[in-house]
Design an enzyme around this catalytic site. Structure first.
Site, PDB file in Angstrom:
ATOM      1  N   GLU A   1      -4.693   4.003   6.118  1.00 60.11           N
ATOM      2  CA  GLU A   1      -4.573   3.839   4.669  1.00 60.11           C
ATOM      3  C   GLU A   1      -5.159   5.064   3.967  1.00 60.11           C
ATOM      4  O   GLU A   1      -4.693   5.477   2.906  1.00 60.11           O
ATOM      5  CB  GLU A   1      -5.290   2.568   4.213  1.00 60.11           C
TER       6      GLU A   1
ATOM      7  N   SER B   1     -11.207   1.402   2.388  1.00 59.11           N
ATOM      8  CA  SER B   1     -10.472   0.798   3.502  1.00 59.11           C
ATOM      9  C   SER B   1      -9.748   1.873   4.297  1.00 59.11           C
ATOM     10  O   SER B   1      -8.999   2.669   3.740  1.00 59.11           O
ATOM     11  CB  SER B   1      -9.461  -0.227   2.977  1.00 59.11           C
TER      12      SER B   1
ATOM     13  N   ARG C   1       0.813  -1.223   0.000  1.00 52.91           N
ATOM     14  CA  ARG C   1       0.000   0.000   0.000  1.00 52.91           C
ATOM     15  C   ARG C   1       0.849   1.278   0.000  1.00 52.91           C
ATOM     16  O   ARG C   1       0.478   2.283   0.591  1.00 52.91           O
ATOM     17  CB  ARG C   1      -0.968   0.013   1.181  1.00 52.91           C
TER      18      ARG C   1
END
EC number: 1.3.1.98
Length: 307
Positions: free
Chosen positions: A298, A228, A179
């Site tokens: 995130e 998310s 990520r």
């Protein structure tokens, strides 16, 4: 809150600018959470050359932020000082297939890129069908879902730096990790080349249908959400940690941890950006107390809090 209007000075310094400059423009309508304050300057470039010209002549002390469709972002209530650049689909949204290569502008929606790849009978990009952002964001954060990641398909990315110079970056240059990418945060991605694998059309479509079915049944896709919220820690699922800490359905003001998927925060209708961020920090504290694990955001958070 409003900021000093610096757009007249910018326009005077950039007589050949073709894009649109707006002062104190609300960013809330441009994000999926529908919260947040204004951008001091919102710039929508006409094309890549216009973006390069703008960056070349922009005062170095002004901070720059880039937004796509605002799907994985919180804009704080006090707004964003400096310049917010929005790459519009009309200038940066083209997607085309040639052989096994998919070329796309970074304002193209991830889902659209998956659809073009499928139409060209190219597999490997189906995971993008389940990601509600743009290709620019996918590059910056190595977006992934359903077993696939951006790093798996990238051939080359094109970007412009703060000096207005163009760079082409290979997969290795991107320094992808989970990520994240390790490239200069000041680079603004404008285009990308992905490689797919020729495959049976029916198999590709079936995989995309699976991706969509998973989203429909497991994620609150019809809510005002940012996707998310937390990265999965090594060996753990963030949602399981959040659930185990008793945070499913937890509320702060108009913000709530989704009952459907507790790694999603939602705006129930009247949330502020501060409600959402405070809720996220509360969840992080409870998970740390429950499991000893410190969740990492995130979702990107930009701007200043309301005074």
């Amino acid at each position: 809150m409003s900021f000093p209007d610096i757009t007249p000075d910018l326009k005077a310094a950039m007589p050949a600018l073709r894009g649109r400059l707006l002062a104190n423009e609300s960013l809330a309508p441009l994000t999926w959470f529908r919260v947040g304050g204004p951008a001091q300057v919102l710039f929508t470039p006409a094309d890549a050359d216009d973006l390069a010209y703008f960056l070349k002549h922009l005062p170095a002390e002004l901070p720059v932020y880039v937004i796509g469709v605002g799907s994985n972002m919180i804009v704080r209530d006090g707004g964003v000082p400096g310049v917010v650049i929005r790459l519009a689909p009309r200038a940066f949204g083209e997607v085309k297939a040639e052989g096994d290569i998919i070329t796309a502008g970074t304002a193209a929606r991830d889902k659209r890129v998956a659809e073009v790849a499928a139409s060209a009978d190219l597999a490997g990009l189906e995971f993008l069908f389940g990601i509600p952002g743009t290709i620019g964001g996918a590059l910056r954060m190595n977006a992934g879902a359903n077993g696939g990641e951006t790093k798996d398909i990238l051939v080359e990315a094109t970007a412009i730096d703060r000096r207005g110079e163009t760079h082409r970056l290979s997969n290795a240059d991107m320094k992808f990790t989970y990520r994240a990418s390790g490239t200069d945060a000041a680079l603004i991605f404008t285009a990308v080349r992905f490689r797919g694998t020729p495959s049976e059309p029916a198999a590709i479509r079936a995989r995309m249908a699976e991706v969509q079915a998973h989203r429909e049944t497991a994620q609150p896709i019809r809510e005002k959400t940012g996707g998310s919220t937390f990265k999965n820690p090594p060996g753990h699922s963030a949602w399981k940690l959040v659930d185990a800490a008793g945070c499913r359905g937890l509320k702060v003001g108009g913000a709530q941890v989704s009952e459907m998927h507790c790694n999603f925060l939602i705006n129930t209708g009247n949330a502020t950006a501060d409600d959402i961020e405070t809720l996220g920090e509360t969840v992080r504290e409870r998970v740390k107390a429950s499991s000893g694990i410190e969740l990492q955001w995130e979702i990107k958070r930009i701007g200043v809090k309301a005074s």
